[in-house]
Every structure is written in C-alpha cells, then in structure tokens.
Enzyme design. Structure first.
Site, PDB file in Angstrom:
ATOM      1  N   LYS A  14     -49.115  11.800-138.215  1.00 23.20           N
ATOM      2  CA  LYS A  14     -48.245  12.914-138.643  1.00 23.20           C
ATOM      3  C   LYS A  14     -46.941  12.402-139.256  1.00 23.20           C
ATOM      4  O   LYS A  14     -46.537  12.853-140.319  1.00 23.20           O
ATOM      5  CB  LYS A  14     -47.942  13.845-137.452  1.00 23.20           C
ATOM      6  N   ARG A  89     -46.790  22.612-130.033  1.00 22.46           N
ATOM      7  CA  ARG A  89     -47.787  21.869-129.264  1.00 22.46           C
ATOM      8  C   ARG A  89     -48.448  22.752-128.207  1.00 22.46           C
ATOM      9  O   ARG A  89     -49.326  22.263-127.491  1.00 22.46           O
ATOM     10  CB  ARG A  89     -47.113  20.687-128.564  1.00 22.46           C
ATOM     11  N   ARG A 128     -48.585   0.375-132.881  1.00 23.84           N
ATOM     12  CA  ARG A 128     -47.484   0.967-133.654  1.00 23.84           C
ATOM     13  C   ARG A 128     -46.145   0.302-133.314  1.00 23.84           C
ATOM     14  O   ARG A 128     -45.841   0.038-132.161  1.00 23.84           O
ATOM     15  CB  ARG A 128     -47.410   2.464-133.331  1.00 23.84           C
ATOM     16  N   ARG A 161     -42.530   2.008-128.958  1.00 25.99           N
ATOM     17  CA  ARG A 161     -42.058   3.155-128.172  1.00 25.99           C
ATOM     18  C   ARG A 161     -42.575   3.030-126.752  1.00 25.99           C
ATOM     19  O   ARG A 161     -43.744   2.708-126.554  1.00 25.99           O
ATOM     20  CB  ARG A 161     -42.608   4.445-128.798  1.00 25.99           C
ATOM     21  N   ARG A 172     -51.252  10.985-123.012  1.00 27.88           N
ATOM     22  CA  ARG A 172     -50.840  11.843-124.136  1.00 27.88           C
ATOM     23  C   ARG A 172     -52.059  12.445-124.829  1.00 27.88           C
ATOM     24  O   ARG A 172     -52.029  13.596-125.262  1.00 27.88           O
ATOM     25  CB  ARG A 172     -49.988  11.037-125.129  1.00 27.88           C
TER      26      ARG A 172
HETATM   27  P1  AMP Z   1     -44.035  12.661-130.682  1.00 30.42           P
HETATM   28  O1  AMP Z   1     -43.001  11.776-131.283  1.00 30.42           O
HETATM   29  O2  AMP Z   1     -44.282  13.904-131.499  1.00 30.42           O
HETATM   30  O3  AMP Z   1     -45.309  11.939-130.333  1.00 30.42           O
HETATM   31  O4  AMP Z   1     -43.421  13.193-129.294  1.00 30.42           O
HETATM   32  C1  AMP Z   1     -43.098  12.293-128.256  1.00 30.42           C
HETATM   33  C2  AMP Z   1     -42.938  13.051-126.949  1.00 30.42           C
HETATM   34  O5  AMP Z   1     -41.886  14.025-127.086  1.00 30.42           O
HETATM   35  C3  AMP Z   1     -44.160  13.855-126.515  1.00 30.42           C
HETATM   36  O6  AMP Z   1     -45.103  13.059-125.806  1.00 30.42           O
HETATM   37  C4  AMP Z   1     -43.503  14.925-125.639  1.00 30.42           C
HETATM   38  O7  AMP Z   1     -43.130  14.395-124.391  1.00 30.42           O
HETATM   39  C5  AMP Z   1     -42.220  15.225-126.395  1.00 30.42           C
HETATM   40  N1  AMP Z   1     -42.408  16.294-127.414  1.00 30.42           N
HETATM   41  C6  AMP Z   1     -42.246  16.201-128.763  1.00 30.42           C
HETATM   42  N2  AMP Z   1     -42.491  17.365-129.368  1.00 30.42           N
HETATM   43  C7  AMP Z   1     -42.829  18.234-128.388  1.00 30.42           C
HETATM   44  C8  AMP Z   1     -43.212  19.605-128.371  1.00 30.42           C
HETATM   45  N3  AMP Z   1     -43.329  20.320-129.507  1.00 30.42           N
HETATM   46  N4  AMP Z   1     -43.483  20.175-127.163  1.00 30.42           N
HETATM   47  C9  AMP Z   1     -43.363  19.478-126.011  1.00 30.42           C
HETATM   48  N5  AMP Z   1     -43.034  18.189-125.959  1.00 30.42           N
HETATM   49  C10 AMP Z   1     -42.756  17.556-127.128  1.00 30.42           C
END
Ligand code: AMP
Length: 216
Positions: A14, A89, A128, A161, A172
């Site tokens: 993404k 999400r 990554r 990360r 996840r």
């Molecule tokens: P990402 O960078 O999109 O993979 O997000 C990393 C982490 O941030 C996720 O594993 C969640 O813990 C939190 N997070 C990001 N976006 C959301 C969302 N829309 N709803 C809930 N948690 C989120």
C-alpha cells in the site's frame, strides 16, 4: 473532493503504491500508520494511546483513528483528492468515514484491493527496511538500497519497523483476516471495489492501478 482507498493485507504494498500514485496524480496520501508513528515520535497523546496496540500488532481503537482522520480532513480544501492507506481497517471505521465524507458532500469513489499471495507478504514484511529520516521504503532483496543500511534518497539510516518482526507479522495478518477482510464485501456491495494484482513488481502494480483509476 475525490476519495480513494488502498485496501490490502499488511505487506500488500500500500505505502509503495501510494507513493507512485501520489507522484502521478497529486492525490494526497493519508496513512494512518504513518500518522500514528509520527505521533509516537513526537510524544503526542494520540501516540501514547496507540503505542501498545501497535507494538503488539493489534488495531488501535476506532474512535482514536476516526478522530485523527477527521482532524486531517478538516485541514483540507474542498478540491482535495485523498488516498487512504491502511484506513479504514474495520467496518466501524468505514461507516465513520462515510459519515464524515457525507458531511463534506463527498463519498468513497474507488477502493483498490491489492491482492498478493500470503507467502509473498511474509517475505516482503520481514525484509522491509524504512528510512528513519524520509520514510522511503526498501527491501533487503527486492528493493535494496545502493549502500546497505543507507537511504538512496537522503542518506538517512534504514531500520526495521518493530512490528515487522516475524511473530508480530503473523499476528497482523491474523488481525487483517479477522477485522479488515470483511471490508472487501462491504465495498464490493457498494460497487466501488477494484482488484489490482499487487503480487508482481511495484511498477506493474502501480501501472495497473493508475489505468484502472483513469478508466473510472
Ligand atoms: P500500517 O503502517 O498501516 O501497517 O499500521 C501499523 C499499525 O498502526 C497497525 O498494525 C495498527 O496497530 C495501527 N493502525 C494503523 N492504521 C490503523 C487503523 N486504520 N485502524 C487501527 N489501527 C491502525
């Protein structure tokens, strides 16, 4: 206002695709994950609230996420075009987004589902690496930096990360199946879902997405 969403499992690409689409179209990239990581780095209260959930690979509560997205949209202009990455999400977040956009006389125009086989996802996430300074994304074998551990674009240090460790990655993916995958049907029934093969190269997936965006 135009709004598109990039939907897909963690590691579907993404963030990488969003960067290509942003450069080609000028859509504003809104990543809730990036916003939360920035809040943690700057020690803001939203960051403190979100941190433990993120470290465990769990979702941050819907009300906090909807709050930061509403705040972001309130700063924009009616002519802005938004591209959400990692949001919504949950069905609750999707409904909250619909309500917020309705207040702005807007709606979700297209949802691009990035389809990638699970084994590709696990390999992508565990390899990554991200630049600490500018956020550019690399992969140890698929998209290596010219000098190991150093960003090609700004010379910053690359890091993994904490939630890309193998154990957290598996959680996840499980959270995605349990809480996010139901959005596919939600948006399919609204007639806005568009499937993109994101298991190939970033260039091919970005080109496919852009052609489907242009043809809408
Ligand atoms: P990402 O960078 O999109 O993979 O997000 C990393 C982490 O941030 C996720 O594993 C969640 O813990 C939190 N997070 C990001 N976006 C959301 C969302 N829309 N709803 C809930 N948690 C989120």
């Amino acid at each position: 206002m135009q709004t598109i969403i990039l939907l897909g499992a963690p590691g579907a690409g993404k963030g990488t695709l969003a960067e290509g689409v942003r450069q080609a179209t000028g859509f504003i990239h809104v990543s809730t994950g990036d916003m939360l990581r920035a809040a943690i780095k700057e020690e803001r209260s939203t960051g403190l609230e979100a941190r433990a959930f993120m470290e465990a690979g769990e979702l941050v509560p819907d009300d906090l996420i909807l709050r930061i997205v509403r705040e972001r949209l309130a700063q924009g202009q009616p002519s802005d075009c938004y591209m959400f990455d990692g949001f919504p999400r949950t069905i609750e977040q999707a409904r909250g987004l619909d309500a917020t956009l309705a207040e702005l006389q807007a709606q979700v125009n297209q949802v691009f589902l990035l389809e990638v086989p699970t084994e590709v996802i696990v390999s992508r996430l565990s390899g990554r690496r991200i630049c600490k300074s500018c956020g550019a994304v690399y992969h140890v074998t698929n998209i290596p930096s010219k000098v190991e551990g150093v960003c090609d674009q700004c010379g910053g240090t690359l890091y993994q990360r904490p939630d890309d460790s193998e154990e957290t990655v598996l959680n996840r993916l499980e959270v995605y199946q349990r809480q996010t995958a139901s959005l596919i049907e939600f948006y399919e029934s609204k007639g806005v879902l568009v499937r993109v093969n994101a298991g190939t190269t970033p260039q091919a997936a970005t080109a496919e997405l852009l052609s489907k965006l242009a043809s809408a």
